[in-house]
Motif scaffolding. Structure first.
Motif, short mmCIF file in Angstrom:
data_model
loop_
_atom_site.label_atom_id
_atom_site.label_comp_id
_atom_site.label_asym_id
_atom_site.label_seq_id
_atom_site.Cartn_x
_atom_site.Cartn_y
_atom_site.Cartn_z
N ALA A 43 -10.81 -10.49 -1.16
CA ALA A 43 -12.00 -10.01 -0.46
C ALA A 43 -12.60 -8.78 -1.12
N LEU A 44 -11.75 -7.84 -1.55
CA LEU A 44 -12.24 -6.58 -2.09
C LEU A 44 -12.55 -6.64 -3.57
N LEU A 45 -11.78 -7.45 -4.30
CA LEU A 45 -11.90 -7.46 -5.75
C LEU A 45 -12.30 -8.81 -6.33
N GLY A 46 -12.20 -9.86 -5.52
CA GLY A 46 -12.44 -11.20 -6.05
C GLY A 46 -11.37 -11.62 -7.04
N LEU A 47 -10.14 -11.13 -6.84
CA LEU A 47 -9.04 -11.39 -7.77
C LEU A 47 -7.82 -11.94 -7.03
N PRO A 48 -6.92 -12.62 -7.74
CA PRO A 48 -5.69 -13.11 -7.13
C PRO A 48 -4.71 -11.97 -6.86
N ASP A 49 -3.65 -12.31 -6.15
CA ASP A 49 -2.64 -11.32 -5.73
C ASP A 49 -1.67 -11.05 -6.88
N LEU A 50 -2.09 -10.14 -7.78
CA LEU A 50 -1.27 -9.79 -8.94
C LEU A 50 -1.08 -8.28 -9.05
N GLU A 51 -1.13 -7.59 -7.91
CA GLU A 51 -0.94 -6.15 -7.80
C GLU A 51 -2.00 -5.35 -8.55
N VAL A 52 -3.19 -5.90 -8.64
CA VAL A 52 -4.31 -5.08 -9.09
C VAL A 52 -4.75 -4.16 -7.95
N LEU A 53 -4.67 -4.66 -6.74
CA LEU A 53 -4.91 -3.86 -5.54
C LEU A 53 -3.75 -2.89 -5.35
N GLY A 54 -4.03 -1.64 -5.01
CA GLY A 54 -2.99 -0.64 -4.89
C GLY A 54 -2.80 -0.11 -3.48
N ALA A 55 -1.96 0.91 -3.38
CA ALA A 55 -1.63 1.48 -2.08
C ALA A 55 -2.85 2.04 -1.38
N LYS A 56 -3.71 2.73 -2.11
CA LYS A 56 -4.89 3.36 -1.49
C LYS A 56 -5.76 2.32 -0.80
N GLU A 57 -6.00 1.18 -1.48
CA GLU A 57 -6.84 0.15 -0.88
C GLU A 57 -6.20 -0.44 0.37
N MET A 58 -4.89 -0.65 0.35
CA MET A 58 -4.23 -1.21 1.52
C MET A 58 -4.19 -0.23 2.68
N VAL A 59 -4.00 1.05 2.39
CA VAL A 59 -4.03 2.05 3.45
C VAL A 59 -5.42 2.14 4.06
N ASP A 60 -6.45 2.13 3.22
CA ASP A 60 -7.82 2.15 3.73
C ASP A 60 -8.10 0.92 4.60
N ALA A 61 -7.63 -0.24 4.15
CA ALA A 61 -7.82 -1.46 4.94
C ALA A 61 -7.12 -1.34 6.29
N ALA A 62 -5.94 -0.73 6.29
CA ALA A 62 -5.20 -0.55 7.55
C ALA A 62 -5.96 0.36 8.51
N TRP A 63 -6.49 1.47 8.01
CA TRP A 63 -7.27 2.37 8.87
C TRP A 63 -8.42 1.62 9.53
N ARG A 64 -9.18 0.89 8.74
CA ARG A 64 -10.37 0.21 9.27
C ARG A 64 -9.98 -0.85 10.28
N THR A 65 -8.92 -1.59 10.00
CA THR A 65 -8.54 -2.69 10.88
C THR A 65 -7.94 -2.19 12.18
N VAL A 66 -7.06 -1.22 12.10
CA VAL A 66 -6.46 -0.66 13.32
C VAL A 66 -7.55 -0.09 14.23
N ASP A 67 -8.56 0.53 13.64
CA ASP A 67 -9.64 1.11 14.42
C ASP A 67 -10.51 0.06 15.10
N ALA A 68 -10.53 -1.16 14.56
CA ALA A 68 -11.43 -2.19 15.06
C ALA A 68 -10.86 -3.01 16.21
N VAL A 69 -9.53 -3.00 16.39
CA VAL A 69 -8.90 -3.86 17.39
C VAL A 69 -7.94 -3.06 18.27
N ASP A 70 -7.54 -3.68 19.36
CA ASP A 70 -6.58 -3.06 20.27
C ASP A 70 -5.20 -3.70 20.20
N ILE A 71 -5.05 -4.76 19.43
CA ILE A 71 -3.76 -5.41 19.29
C ILE A 71 -3.01 -4.83 18.10
#
Length: 323
Positions: free
Chosen positions: A50-78
C-alpha cells in the motif's frame, strides 16, 4: 490502551477462535471494525504494497510500521495487533521497536526469527537466525514493554527451512524465553497444524496463531476447522489488499473502456455513504456543538461544504472539457 490489551487477551483465551483481518490503512481498519470484528491486524506485507507498491522484502522499516500503528489505533476502538517483522535489527532494535509500538497503542505484536532482509513467510528462499539470537530478541521484547498486558508473540519461519521438528523446538524455546503466544509460519498440512496447536496451546496453555493466505503454503481451512485443531487466533494478512487490488482493477478497466462512471456505480459506495463511513456527520455535529453549545442553534443545518452543487460545473474541483 490497557483496556484494549486486556480485551485482546480475553478474546485469545476464549473458546471461540479470534478472527483478525489485516488492514493496510485506517479506512480499511474502520471497515473491519464496522463489520463486527473484535480486532484488526497490521502487516508488513500489506503496508509494503500500500505504501510503496512493493513486495514484503523488508524495504519497509520500523518507522513506517510505527506510523501505520499510530494512525490505525487512532481510527478504531478495537484492539490492533501488528507485525513487527524481525524487530529491524538485534535485541536492542527489538526493544526500541516494542517501546514505539506500545506507545502507539497496539494491543500486541509479533517478532520473527528471520535475518535481514526478511521476506514474506510464504515466499521461497527464507533463512532463520540461530535460535539463541531469537531467544535474546524475545527477552528484549518482553523487558521493553511497560504494560504487561501487551501481547508479545514469537514467530518462527524454521518450518520451511529446517522442518517441523526444528520449528517446534524453537517454539518451545521462545515460550521459555517469555513469549505470550506462538506463530509457527507456513505449515503445509493439517497434520502440522494439529501438532502446532497440540504442543503449544493444548499442552502448555499458550495461544497459537494461524495465518491464512489464498495461494499461500497453508491449507485454506475455515476458522471453525482451525478452532477444532486448537488454534486461538487466525489472521488474514491479505484480505483487504487482495480485495482492493481486484476491485480497483475491474473498475478502472471498465472506466477506461467506457468513460462512463455511472455504469460502475454499483461497484462503489457513493458520496454520502463514504462520508458516513469516515464519520463526517459526527465531526459536523461536534463543530456545531462547539459553536453553539450542546443543543444550541444550528444543529439541524448541515455545513454548506457537505452539500453537492446542483450544477457539477460549479464544484471547485470540476475542470470539465475532458482532455
Amino acid at each position: 490502551m490497557t483496556r484494549r490489551r486486556r480485551l485482546f487477551r480475553e478474546d485469545l483465551a476464549a473458546p471461540e477462535i479470534l478472527l483478525v483481518p489485516v488492514a493496510h490503512d485506517p479506512l480499511c481498519a474502520r471497515i473491519i471494525e464496522r463489520a463486527g470484528f473484535r480486532a484488526v491486524g497490521l502487516g508488513g506485507y500489506a503496508n509494503s504494497a500500500a505504501l510503496l507498491g512493493l513486495p514484503d522484502l523488508e524495504v519497509l522499516g520500523a518507522k513506517e510500521m510505527v506510523d501505520a500503528a499510530w494512525r490505525t489505533v487512532d481510527a478504531v476502538d478495537i484492539p490492533v495487533f501488528t507485525d513487527a517483522d524481525n524487530g529491524y535489527g538485534d535485541a536492542t532494535n527489538v526493544a526500541w521497536t516494542v517501546r514505539q509500538l506500545e506507545r502507539a497503542g497496539v494491543a500486541g505484536l509479533f517478532v520473527e526469527d528471520q535475518p535481514s532482509p526478511k521476506r514474506c513467510g510464504h515466499m521461497n528462499g527464507k533463512r532463520v537466525v540461530p535460535v539463541e539470537e531469537m531467544v535474546a530478541k524475545i527477552r528484549a521484547a518482553v523487558d521493553a514493554r511497560s504494560d504487561g498486558e501487551m501481547l508479545i508473540t514469537a514467530r518462527t519461519d524454521a518450518l520451511a527451512v529446517h522442518g517441523i521438528d526444528d520449528a517446534m523446538a524453537r517454539a518451545h524455546r521462545y515460550v521459555d524465553a517469555g513469549a505470550d503466544a506462538v506463530f509457527v509460519e507456513s505449515p503445509t498440512t493439517e497434520k502440522q497444524l494439529r501438532r502446532i496447536a497440540g504442543e503449544i496451546t493444548a499442552a502448555r496453555g499458550i495461544p497459537t496463531m494461524a495465518n491464512i493466505i489464498p495461494g499461500g503454503a497453508t491449507p485454506l481451512l475455515t476458522a471453525g476447522e482451525l478452532q477444532g485443531l486448537g488454534f486461538s487466533m487466525v489472521i488474514y494478512p491479505t484480505i483487504a489488499s487482495y480485495t482492493i487490488a481486484r476491485a480497483v482493477t475491474d473498475v478502472v478497466t471498465g472506466l477506461l473502456a467506457t468513460g462512463d462512471v455511472s455504469a460502475l456505480a454499483a461497484e462503489m459506495v457513493d458520496f454520502g455513504q463514504f462520508n458516513e463511513l469516515v464519520g463526517l456527520d459526527r465531526i459536523r455535529a461536534k463543530e456545531r456543538e462547539y459553536r453553539h453549545g450542546p443543543g444550541g442553534a444550528g444543529r439541524s443545518d448541515p455545513s454548506a461544504v457537505d452539500r453537492l452543487p446542483a450544477d457539477p460545473a460549479s464544484c471547485p474541483t470540476h475542470r470539465g472539457g475532458g482532455r
